[in-house]
Design an enzyme around this catalytic site. Structure first.
Site, PDB file in Angstrom:
ATOM      1  N   GLY A 116      44.504  45.038  46.784  1.00  0.00           N
ATOM      2  CA  GLY A 116      44.135  44.046  47.784  1.00  0.00           C
ATOM      3  C   GLY A 116      45.322  43.636  48.641  1.00  0.00           C
ATOM      4  O   GLY A 116      46.337  44.344  48.689  1.00  0.00           O
ATOM      5  N   ASP A 117      45.206  42.473  49.279  1.00  0.00           N
ATOM      6  CA  ASP A 117      46.258  42.059  50.211  1.00  0.00           C
ATOM      7  C   ASP A 117      47.612  41.908  49.518  1.00  0.00           C
ATOM      8  O   ASP A 117      48.649  42.251  50.094  1.00  0.00           O
ATOM      9  CB  ASP A 117      45.856  40.769  50.938  1.00  0.00           C
ATOM     10  CG  ASP A 117      45.486  39.652  49.985  1.00  0.00           C
ATOM     11  OD1 ASP A 117      44.816  39.940  48.984  1.00  0.00           O
ATOM     12  OD2 ASP A 117      45.872  38.500  50.228  1.00  0.00           O
TER      13      ASP A 117
ATOM     14  N   ILE B 242      36.273  43.277  45.795  1.00  0.00           N
ATOM     15  CA  ILE B 242      34.868  42.888  45.920  1.00  0.00           C
ATOM     16  C   ILE B 242      34.711  41.830  47.003  1.00  0.00           C
ATOM     17  O   ILE B 242      33.624  41.627  47.520  1.00  0.00           O
ATOM     18  CB  ILE B 242      34.281  42.357  44.586  1.00  0.00           C
ATOM     19  CG1 ILE B 242      34.995  41.078  44.127  1.00  0.00           C
ATOM     20  CG2 ILE B 242      34.314  43.415  43.516  1.00  0.00           C
ATOM     21  CD1 ILE B 242      34.232  40.318  43.043  1.00  0.00           C
ATOM     22  N   ASP B 243      35.818  41.129  47.345  1.00  0.00           N
ATOM     23  CA  ASP B 243      35.727  39.981  48.273  1.00  0.00           C
ATOM     24  C   ASP B 243      35.509  40.408  49.726  1.00  0.00           C
ATOM     25  O   ASP B 243      35.121  39.589  50.546  1.00  0.00           O
ATOM     26  CB  ASP B 243      37.014  39.143  48.218  1.00  0.00           C
ATOM     27  CG  ASP B 243      37.347  38.670  46.809  1.00  0.00           C
ATOM     28  OD1 ASP B 243      36.428  38.573  45.991  1.00  0.00           O
ATOM     29  OD2 ASP B 243      38.539  38.410  46.545  1.00  0.00           O
TER      30      ASP B 243
HETATM   31  O1  F6P Z   1      39.930  39.091  44.442  1.00  0.00           O
HETATM   32  C1  F6P Z   1      38.947  39.434  43.540  1.00  0.00           C
HETATM   33  C2  F6P Z   1      38.602  38.285  42.641  1.00  0.00           C
HETATM   34  O2  F6P Z   1      37.570  38.702  41.782  1.00  0.00           O
HETATM   35  C3  F6P Z   1      38.233  36.990  43.374  1.00  0.00           C
HETATM   36  O3  F6P Z   1      36.934  36.994  43.896  1.00  0.00           O
HETATM   37  C4  F6P Z   1      38.463  35.971  42.275  1.00  0.00           C
HETATM   38  O4  F6P Z   1      38.739  34.700  42.803  1.00  0.00           O
HETATM   39  C5  F6P Z   1      39.663  36.524  41.567  1.00  0.00           C
HETATM   40  O5  F6P Z   1      39.709  37.911  41.844  1.00  0.00           O
HETATM   41  C6  F6P Z   1      39.628  36.311  40.071  1.00  0.00           C
HETATM   42  O6  F6P Z   1      40.789  36.837  39.533  1.00  0.00           O
HETATM   43  P1  F6P Z   1      41.060  36.932  37.978  1.00  0.00           P
HETATM   44  O7  F6P Z   1      40.314  38.115  37.449  1.00  0.00           O
HETATM   45  O8  F6P Z   1      42.529  37.109  37.876  1.00  0.00           O
HETATM   46  O9  F6P Z   1      40.588  35.654  37.372  1.00  0.00           O
END
Ligand code: F6P
Length: 349
Positions: A103-104, A127-128
């Site tokens: 991602g970013d 997924i975002d």
């Molecule tokens: O960026 C993807 C994502 O699933 C977001 O939608 C969510 O806020 C975050 O990652 C959750 O991250 P983690 O799995 O570290 O809790």
């Protein structure tokens, strides 16, 4: 030619399809050796990698997660010793380039590593669907399908009991998942980070439906917040390049709505079910195209760039343009207008 591949940040359905396509494309087109770096940039820092041949990437197009593992905490650029270790391993492994799928945050690190002489190509995953410069990332379609099914499921139980059912989606600071799934799953209200919601306006939708249809379904993105309020932070990971984890706004909304309503209000936080399991056929195709295009960038010597999708076309953008940025739902997006025009509340007055 020797090319490294790694997956960084949170996982996402379709990562394995990209790993497979990058590897097969490089082997098929130029007989390259491909090295799978384990656990994202952590494997580059710690010197953990394994060869990926045709057999190692066979049979994984439909599997969830990443066969290489991932980490959302490792950043070689964070300290001199981690940077030196990452560059030393890349030299020892004789890597001509590294394909980073992430991602970013991963794109920001990839861009930083190119400044230190490591040739990088990026592949957007999340997924975002919030990566700058990319209209659609793989994993998004799968997440939307899962949320849509969840909305349909809470609808029937909400209808039976005459309840207000709130479903919280992931998405960080962007409302793409909630918006598309909310429309596909026939939510009565869709609440996004881009439009602060008015509690009384949402309550009015529920009251009106109490009279008419007994139940209400609300789809809320984890980054949404009430007018004048704050986002709901679930936890902080101080050693992560992206330290804030959102979550729990559905419960906050439940508490805000309940005093205004006769019906019972229930909240469901979908969490990681949106990220696990098999990618949809659409995501498998997109991930395969992205992986193949990443191999093309490597073969053409176009580094410090990320594969992207603009319209229906594959393209690439400089990593610098993507690094550390977010693509949010624009307030003039046609889907917002469409939702309003078919009577879906966006929590506005
Ligand atoms: O960026 C993807 C994502 O699933 C977001 O939608 C969510 O806020 C975050 O990652 C959750 O991250 P983690 O799995 O570290 O809790």
């Amino acid at each position: 030619m020797r090319i490294g591949v790694l997956t960084g940040g949170g996982d996402c359905p379709g990562l394995n399809a990209v790993i497979r396509a990058v590897t097969k494309s490089l082997i098929h087109q130029c007989g390259a050796e491909v090295l799978g770096i384990e656990d994202g940039f952590l494997g580059l820092i710690e010197g953990r990698a394994r060869p990926l041949d045709w057999r190692a990437v066979s049979g994984i197009v439909a599997t969830g997660g990443t066969i290489l593992g991932t980490s959302n905490r490792a950043n070689p650029l964070g300290r001199d010793d981690t940077l030196a270790a990452a560059l030393r391993h890349a030299r020892e492994w004789k890597l001509d380039a590294v394909v980073a799928i992430g991602g970013d945050g991963t794109m920001a690190i990839a861009h930083g590593m190119t400044q230190h002489g490591l040739r990088m190509v990026g592949v957007p995953k999340t997924i975002d669907n919030d990566i700058e410069g990319c209209e659609r990332s793989f994993g998004f379609d799968t997440a939307v399908a899962i949320v849509t099914e969840a909305l349909e499921r809470v609808q029937t139980t909400g209808q039976s009991h005459g309840r207000v059912m709130i479903v919280e989606t992931m998405g960080r600071y962007a409302g793409w998942i909630a918006l598309e799934a909310g429309i596909a799953g026939a939510a009565d209200a869709i609440l996004l980070p881009e439009i602060d919601y008015d509690v009384e306006a949402v309550a009015a939708v529920c009251r009106e439906r109490e009279q008419r249809q007994r139940y209400t379904v609300i789809c809320i993105a984890e980054g949404a917040k009430p007018r004048g309020g704050e986002m709901t932070v679930e936890r902080r990971l101080d050693d992560s390049p992206d330290p804030i984890r959102l979550g729990g706004v559905a419960h906050a909304l439940r508490a805000q709505l309940q005093p205004h309503l006769k019906s019972e209000v229930r909240a469901t936080v979908l969490g990681h079910v949106q990220r696990g399991g098999a990618p949809t056929p659409f995501d498998r195709v997109l991930a395969t195209q992205f992986g193949n295009e990443a191999a093309h960038l490597v073969l053409r010597g176009e580094f410090d760039r990320m594969v992207t999708l603009v319209g229906a076309h594959l393209a690439s953008v400089p990593l610098e343009r993507v690094a550390g940025r977010n693509r949010r739902v624009p307030l003039d997006h046609p889907l917002l207008t469409c939702a309003r025009q078919i009577g879906v509340s966006l929590g506005e007055t």
